[in-house]
Design a protein around this motif. Structure first.
Motif, PDB file in Angstrom:
ATOM      1  N   VAL A 131       0.893  -1.286   0.158  1.00 20.93           N
ATOM      2  CA  VAL A 131      -0.213   0.124  -0.080  1.00 20.93           C
ATOM      3  C   VAL A 131       0.947   1.143   0.001  1.00 20.93           C
ATOM      4  CG1 VAL A 131      -1.867  -1.030   1.058  1.00 20.93           C
ATOM      5  CG2 VAL A 131      -0.256  -0.062   2.536  1.00 20.93           C
ATOM      6  N   LEU A 132       0.298   2.393  -0.556  1.00 20.74           N
ATOM      7  CA  LEU A 132       1.055   3.471  -0.581  1.00 20.74           C
ATOM      8  C   LEU A 132      -0.034   4.668   0.188  1.00 20.74           C
ATOM      9  CD1 LEU A 132       3.363   5.386  -1.783  1.00 20.74           C
ATOM     10  CD2 LEU A 132       1.711   5.987  -3.695  1.00 20.74           C
ATOM     11  N   ASP A 133       0.387   4.639   1.403  1.00 23.36           N
ATOM     12  CA  ASP A 133      -0.537   5.559   2.200  1.00 23.36           C
ATOM     13  C   ASP A 133      -0.049   7.007   2.359  1.00 23.36           C
ATOM     14  OD1 ASP A 133       1.462   5.058   4.092  1.00 23.36           O
ATOM     15  OD2 ASP A 133       0.179   4.092   5.371  1.00 23.36           O
ATOM     16  N   ASP A 134       1.272   7.308   1.996  1.00 17.33           N
ATOM     17  CA  ASP A 134       1.884   8.594   1.886  1.00 17.33           C
ATOM     18  C   ASP A 134       2.820   8.849   0.947  1.00 17.33           C
ATOM     19  OD1 ASP A 134       2.390  11.186   3.525  1.00 17.33           O
ATOM     20  OD2 ASP A 134       4.613  10.380   3.306  1.00 17.33           O
ATOM     21  N   ALA A 135       2.716   9.917   0.182  1.00 20.05           N
ATOM     22  CA  ALA A 135       3.693  10.356  -0.766  1.00 20.05           C
ATOM     23  C   ALA A 135       4.566  11.599  -0.653  1.00 20.05           C
ATOM     24  CB  ALA A 135       3.197  10.217  -2.122  1.00 20.05           C
ATOM     25  N   TYR A 136       4.977  11.541   0.546  1.00 19.69           N
ATOM     26  CA  TYR A 136       5.701  13.078   0.767  1.00 19.69           C
ATOM     27  C   TYR A 136       7.447  12.729   0.436  1.00 19.69           C
ATOM     28  CZ  TYR A 136       8.169  16.631   3.492  1.00 19.69           C
ATOM     29  OH  TYR A 136       9.094  17.640   3.739  1.00 19.69           O
ATOM     30  N   ILE A 137       7.757  13.632  -0.501  1.00 15.46           N
ATOM     31  CA  ILE A 137       9.166  13.486  -0.984  1.00 15.46           C
ATOM     32  C   ILE A 137       9.783  14.964  -0.758  1.00 15.46           C
ATOM     33  CG2 ILE A 137      10.654  13.135  -2.856  1.00 15.46           C
ATOM     34  CD1 ILE A 137       8.483  11.583  -4.236  1.00 15.46           C
ATOM     35  N   PRO A 138      10.446  15.047   0.189  1.00 19.34           N
ATOM     36  CA  PRO A 138      11.025  16.317   0.766  1.00 19.34           C
ATOM     37  C   PRO A 138      11.875  17.154  -0.323  1.00 19.34           C
ATOM     38  CG  PRO A 138      12.154  14.787   1.837  1.00 19.34           C
ATOM     39  CD  PRO A 138      10.796  13.860   1.322  1.00 19.34           C
ATOM     40  N   GLU A 139      12.432  16.396  -1.358  1.00 13.90           N
ATOM     41  CA  GLU A 139      13.336  17.042  -1.989  1.00 13.90           C
ATOM     42  C   GLU A 139      12.459  17.836  -3.436  1.00 13.90           C
ATOM     43  OE1 GLU A 139      15.539  13.496  -0.839  1.00 13.90           O
ATOM     44  OE2 GLU A 139      13.478  13.920  -1.528  1.00 13.90           O
ATOM     45  N   LEU A 140      11.154  17.465  -3.341  1.00 14.28           N
ATOM     46  CA  LEU A 140      10.206  18.386  -4.354  1.00 14.28           C
ATOM     47  C   LEU A 140       9.343  19.513  -3.665  1.00 14.28           C
ATOM     48  CD1 LEU A 140       8.369  15.129  -5.791  1.00 14.28           C
ATOM     49  CD2 LEU A 140      10.162  16.631  -7.003  1.00 14.28           C
ATOM     50  N   PRO A 141       9.335  20.651  -4.417  1.00 14.45           N
ATOM     51  CA  PRO A 141       8.999  21.838  -4.036  1.00 14.45           C
ATOM     52  C   PRO A 141       7.427  21.834  -3.850  1.00 14.45           C
ATOM     53  CG  PRO A 141       9.432  22.095  -6.238  1.00 14.45           C
ATOM     54  CD  PRO A 141       9.753  20.618  -5.892  1.00 14.45           C
ATOM     55  N   ASN A 142       7.087  22.744  -2.955  1.00 16.61           N
ATOM     56  CA  ASN A 142       5.413  23.167  -2.939  1.00 16.61           C
ATOM     57  C   ASN A 142       4.600  22.049  -2.826  1.00 16.61           C
ATOM     58  OD1 ASN A 142       6.526  26.082  -3.450  1.00 16.61           O
ATOM     59  ND2 ASN A 142       6.678  25.386  -5.663  1.00 16.61           N
ATOM     60  N   TYR A 143       4.793  21.352  -1.765  1.00 16.71           N
ATOM     61  CA  TYR A 143       3.953  20.168  -1.302  1.00 16.71           C
ATOM     62  C   TYR A 143       2.485  20.634  -0.765  1.00 16.71           C
ATOM     63  CZ  TYR A 143       2.579  16.044   1.704  1.00 16.71           C
ATOM     64  OH  TYR A 143       2.048  15.158   2.216  1.00 16.71           O
ATOM     65  N   TYR A 144       1.608  19.971  -1.347  1.00 15.45           N
ATOM     66  CA  TYR A 144       0.388  19.927  -0.613  1.00 15.45           C
ATOM     67  C   TYR A 144      -0.159  18.468  -0.839  1.00 15.45           C
ATOM     68  CZ  TYR A 144      -4.544  20.731  -1.025  1.00 15.45           C
ATOM     69  OH  TYR A 144      -5.836  20.561  -0.649  1.00 15.45           O
ATOM     70  N   LYS A 145      -0.804  18.298   0.402  1.00 11.90           N
ATOM     71  CA  LYS A 145      -1.494  17.039   0.563  1.00 11.90           C
ATOM     72  C   LYS A 145      -3.077  17.166   0.528  1.00 11.90           C
ATOM     73  CE  LYS A 145      -1.550  13.200   4.005  1.00 11.90           C
ATOM     74  NZ  LYS A 145      -0.862  12.568   5.041  1.00 11.90           N
ATOM     75  N   GLY A 146      -3.458  16.436  -0.524  1.00  8.16           N
ATOM     76  CA  GLY A 146      -5.045  16.449  -0.583  1.00  8.16           C
ATOM     77  C   GLY A 146      -5.481  15.279   0.062  1.00  8.16           C
ATOM     78  N   LYS A 147      -6.821  14.844  -0.102  1.00  6.15           N
ATOM     79  CA  LYS A 147      -7.313  13.790   0.789  1.00  6.15           C
ATOM     80  C   LYS A 147      -6.563  12.605   0.240  1.00  6.15           C
ATOM     81  CE  LYS A 147     -11.788  15.731   1.824  1.00  6.15           C
ATOM     82  NZ  LYS A 147     -13.380  15.590   1.605  1.00  6.15           N
ATOM     83  N   VAL A 148      -6.646  12.354  -1.033  1.00  6.22           N
ATOM     84  CA  VAL A 148      -5.889  11.253  -1.778  1.00  6.22           C
ATOM     85  C   VAL A 148      -4.788  11.483  -2.441  1.00  6.22           C
ATOM     86  CG1 VAL A 148      -6.661   9.312  -3.572  1.00  6.22           C
ATOM     87  CG2 VAL A 148      -8.253  10.081  -2.048  1.00  6.22           C
ATOM     88  N   ARG A 149      -4.695  12.395  -3.034  1.00  7.53           N
ATOM     89  CA  ARG A 149      -3.328  12.702  -3.806  1.00  7.53           C
ATOM     90  C   ARG A 149      -2.519  13.780  -3.342  1.00  7.53           C
ATOM     91  NH1 ARG A 149      -7.886  12.102  -7.078  1.00  7.53           N
ATOM     92  NH2 ARG A 149      -7.603  10.482  -9.006  1.00  7.53           N
ATOM     93  N   ASP A 150      -1.145  13.255  -3.499  1.00  4.20           N
ATOM     94  CA  ASP A 150      -0.197  14.386  -2.701  1.00  4.20           C
ATOM     95  C   ASP A 150       0.522  15.069  -3.979  1.00  4.20           C
ATOM     96  OD1 ASP A 150      -0.567  13.363  -0.525  1.00  4.20           O
ATOM     97  OD2 ASP A 150       1.175  12.360   0.035  1.00  4.20           O
ATOM     98  N   ASN A 151       0.711  16.404  -3.947  1.00  2.91           N
ATOM     99  CA  ASN A 151       0.930  17.362  -5.172  1.00  2.91           C
ATOM    100  C   ASN A 151       2.253  17.908  -4.863  1.00  2.91           C
ATOM    101  OD1 ASN A 151      -2.042  17.112  -6.654  1.00  2.91           O
ATOM    102  ND2 ASN A 151      -2.270  17.305  -4.541  1.00  2.91           N
ATOM    103  N   TYR A 152       2.714  18.455  -5.892  1.00  2.00           N
ATOM    104  CA  TYR A 152       3.926  19.140  -5.849  1.00  2.00           C
ATOM    105  C   TYR A 152       4.056  20.203  -7.127  1.00  2.00           C
ATOM    106  CZ  TYR A 152       5.587  15.554  -2.534  1.00  2.00           C
ATOM    107  OH  TYR A 152       5.594  14.719  -1.780  1.00  2.00           O
ATOM    108  N   ASP A 153       4.146  21.527  -6.786  1.00  8.17           N
ATOM    109  CA  ASP A 153       4.068  22.382  -7.874  1.00  8.17           C
ATOM    110  C   ASP A 153       5.461  22.818  -8.359  1.00  8.17           C
ATOM    111  OD1 ASP A 153       1.626  22.590  -8.034  1.00  8.17           O
ATOM    112  OD2 ASP A 153       1.279  24.558  -6.823  1.00  8.17           O
ATOM    113  N   LEU A 154       6.101  22.667  -9.443  1.00  5.75           N
ATOM    114  CA  LEU A 154       7.266  22.629 -10.078  1.00  5.75           C
ATOM    115  C   LEU A 154       7.512  24.151 -10.658  1.00  5.75           C
ATOM    116  CD1 LEU A 154       7.350  19.224 -11.901  1.00  5.75           C
ATOM    117  CD2 LEU A 154       8.384  19.809  -9.615  1.00  5.75           C
ATOM    118  N   ALA A 155       8.877  24.517 -10.571  1.00  3.35           N
ATOM    119  CA  ALA A 155       9.148  25.913 -10.948  1.00  3.35           C
ATOM    120  C   ALA A 155       8.661  26.184 -12.698  1.00  3.35           C
ATOM    121  CB  ALA A 155      10.550  26.062 -10.714  1.00  3.35           C
ATOM    122  N   ASP A 156       8.742  24.941 -13.463  1.00  7.15           N
ATOM    123  CA  ASP A 156       8.677  25.236 -14.759  1.00  7.15           C
ATOM    124  C   ASP A 156       6.850  25.223 -15.131  1.00  7.15           C
ATOM    125  OD1 ASP A 156       7.662  22.690 -14.392  1.00  7.15           O
ATOM    126  OD2 ASP A 156       9.046  21.693 -15.689  1.00  7.15           O
TER     127      ASP A 156
END
Length: 315
Positions: free
Chosen positions: A6-31
């Motif tokens: 199971v994948l219950d968390d997808a936090y990757i500290p090296e990626l920028p602008n982390y936002y945790k939704g209910k189901v999806r974990d998101n990162y906004d890139l500079a490009d």
């Protein structure tokens, strides 16, 4: 635990602008891109109940199937799929209207047309339905039943096209564009579903605009979480008996929890492993029926380490 990955968390500290939704974990890139990682979290009652093995992969790969099938109908946000649980998409400004398309008189929520119809309403969402319709009967033609998009945990509210324009939620050009896209996407979905022995009864679409103002399909499309599918061979008998046609029943965990506590207030009891495994099978079966493809459990791996490795080029 089920023993399944199971994948219950997808936090990757090296990626920028982390936002945790209910189901999806998101990162906004500079490009201008957005990394969207679909976890296996199961959300209901405004909280996380558990994690369902392979759920995130099913949703990502089902949406991929449909995004690729419909790319000639409507532009979508997809840039690439570096991993089976991950899509890198174009970052968009999401439009404040959720576009729900319905082909049947169905539903259970307060905004569903069946709920309103049974309460005596005939004109709703700017559409008038005939008297004498049966539960789950096919509509004379597919209709759009838009709602406000509640961004902060509020409730969606029904809208008509006239209200969308009068409230300046969308411009007339935007409304005409998303309406046209939605009906064409739904017609494609119904046709393809019928070829798989399924009925696509209704679905929801989310659109956004890019920096140039182009309207683009976002989020997901025709997944078992965003759509109501029925098993076609069960439809006629169910209609005649007043019952619901057979569907991908994913709500038994929600029902199991609701029978044992007040899920909005109480601590959630431990959910049995057999129920979790059953839900996982439902999602996989849904993928295979909807797409006509075999589900790949192996490629790419399911752990956060696998996903992190697939995204190292972004660090």
């Amino acid at each position: 635990m089920t023993g399944l990955p199971v994948l219950d968390d997808a936090y990757i500290p090296e990626l920028p602008n982390y936002y945790k939704g209910k189901v999806r974990d998101n990162y906004d890139l500079a490009d201008g891109g957005r990394v969207i990682i679909a976890t296996d979290r199961l959300s209901a009652f405004d909280r996380i109940l558990t994690a369902i093995p392979y759920k995130g992969r099913v949703l990502t790969q089902t949406a991929r199937h449909w995004f690729e099938l419909t790319a000639d109908i409507c532009p979508n946000h997809v840039i690439s799929y570096p991993h089976p649980n991950v899509v890198i998409g174009k970052r968009l400004e999401i439009l404040p209207v959720e576009i729900v398309v319905r082909g049947y008189l169905a539903g259970t929520t307060s905004t569903s047309i069946l709920t309103k119809y049974k309460a005596g309403e005939r004109t709703m969402y700017g559409v008038t339905l005939p008297d004498g319709m049966r539960d789950n009967e096919r509509l004379p033609e597919a209709i759009i039943t838009p709602t406000t998009k509640a961004f902060d945990g509020g409730h969606d509210e029904p809208l008509s096209g006239a209200e969308i324009l009068s409230q300046k939620l969308l411009t007339e050009e935007q409304w005409n564009t998303v309406s046209s896209y939605a009906l064409k996407l739904f017609a494609c979905g119904q046709e393809r579903a019928a070829a798989q022995g399924l009925i696509l009864a209704d679905t929801k679409y989310e659109f956004g605009v890019d920096a140039e103002g182009t309207i683009i399909l976002a989020d997901e499309i025709h997944t078992p979480d965003s759509s109501r599918y029925w098993i076609a061979e069960t439809y006629q008998a169910a209609l005649e008996s007043g019952k619901r046609p057979a569907s991908f029943d994913k709500d038994f965990i929600r029902a199991w929890v609701a029978e044992r506590c007040d899920p909005y207030k109480d601590e959630i009891p431990a959910i049995p492993a057999e129920l979790v495994e059953q839900a996982s099978k439902v999602y996989i079966d849904a993928f295979e029926m909807i797409t006509g493809k075999s589900f790949d459990r192996e490629t790419g791996g399911v752990t956060l380490a696998d996903i992190r490795e697939s995204l190292k080029h972004l660090f």
